[in-house]
Design an enzyme around this catalytic site. Structure first.
Site, short mmCIF file in Angstrom:
data_model
loop_
_atom_site.label_atom_id
_atom_site.label_comp_id
_atom_site.label_asym_id
_atom_site.label_seq_id
_atom_site.Cartn_x
_atom_site.Cartn_y
_atom_site.Cartn_z
N CYS A 260 -35.93 124.49 39.67
CA CYS A 260 -36.78 125.24 38.75
C CYS A 260 -37.59 124.26 37.90
CB CYS A 260 -35.93 126.13 37.84
SG CYS A 260 -36.91 127.00 36.59
N HIS B 224 -27.68 127.21 42.81
CA HIS B 224 -28.11 125.82 42.92
C HIS B 224 -26.86 124.95 43.08
CE1 HIS B 224 -32.41 126.06 41.10
NE2 HIS B 224 -32.13 127.11 41.85
#
Length: 292
Positions: free
Chosen positions: A230, A199
């Site tokens: 997420c 990420h």
């Protein structure tokens, strides 16, 4: 190193952290990505709609996608029912996730890490008997928003367990963007995956990929436009943007097989489908020099 393989994860990992969009838009996104030269696409997730409502139409999306014979499409599943649905739909590359952090695993899957490992052990034979492969994604490999640092030895122990149970591939997920080049080196010194998923929450995504490249990793996940994250990890927005990764790699003389122009056009389309500005630096750069 002359080439790198990128799996495009926007249709699943990307969209699961966005407001739900129409089925038509999801099909358009996957079909557009299939025309960019990407050879691997994470298409859908077969989860209960109450858990991830963004994936409630997974069966319909997959039924309507124009499938290219040269592309490997995969699906994420959480349990036996999800595996049965994915296999019935025709998927032959199945992903299952377990968190290195017990707290995150309970938030994400409503069970302990140990319980998830037992579930995975029972799923692998079922999936193999259907002629499909299993990739185990170890989430929170580089840190957990609830527990903090994750010991590389813990990740290594999880990998040893799932490999012994028959997993075909291993991926490490940087679920909250906590990874840094130092953490990448520390973890890969202890245990090596087949693929890395970073990420860009804290702006270190490309630096982490470069570090992993130097350590010999050649497979990465990325999400067009940098969408996703997420839903069970506070602040975990922003996968590393596929077009940023491809731009960097092509400038380094590393082939991805991806057409950057088409990829950027697809990212621009994703912006319109989602109705918001995406974080990709390539999209914000104005006039661009096309790198091949």
């Amino acid at each position: 190193m002359t080439s790198v393989s990128i799996r495009e994860v926007a249709p699943r990992d990307g969209l699961q952290n966005e407001e739900p969009i129409p089925t038509d838009a999801k099909v358009r996104l996957i079909d557009a990505l299939s025309e960019t030269g990407v050879r691997r696409i994470e298409a859908v997730s077969f989860v209960h709609p109450r858990a991830i409502p963004q994936m409630a139409d997974a069966d319909e999306v997959w039924a309507r996608v124009h499938r290219h014979p040269g592309i490997r499409y995969s699906a994420l599943i959480p349990n036996t029912r999800g595996a049965q649905r994915a296999l019935a739909a025709g998927f032959r590359e199945i992903e299952v996730v377990v968190s290195a952090s017990d707290t995150h695993n309970r938030r994400n899957l409503n069970r302990s890490t140990a319980e998830s490992l037992d579930d995975i052990a029972s799923l692998i034979p079922l999936i193999h008997e259907a002629g499909a492969t299993v990739e185990v994604i170890v989430a929170t490999s580089f840190g957990c928003p609830f527990e903090g640092d994750v010991d590389p030895a813990r990740v290594a122990a999880l990998v040893e367990r799932v490999r012994a149970d028959g997993a075909d591939r291993i991926a490490f997920g940087d679920t909250t963007g906590m990874a840094t080049p130092r953490r990448v080196r520390d973890l890969l010194s202890a245990v090596r995956p087949d693929l890395l998923h970073f990420h860009n929450t804290r702006g270190t995504g490309l630096a982490n990929i470069l570090t992993a490249l130097e350590l010999g990793i050649t497979e990465f996940d990325a999400s067009v436009g940098g969408i996703g994250g997420c839903p069970y990890a506070p602040g975990a927005s922003g996968n590393v943007a596929t077009e940023e990764v491809v731009h960097m790699l092509h400038d380094m003389g590393i082939d991805t097989g991806i057409d950057l122009d088409r990829l950027i056009s697809t990212a621009e389309m994703a912006e319109k489908l989602l109705g918001r500005t995406l974080p990709s630096g390539v999209l914000r750069a104005g006039p661009r020099t096309r790198l091949v």
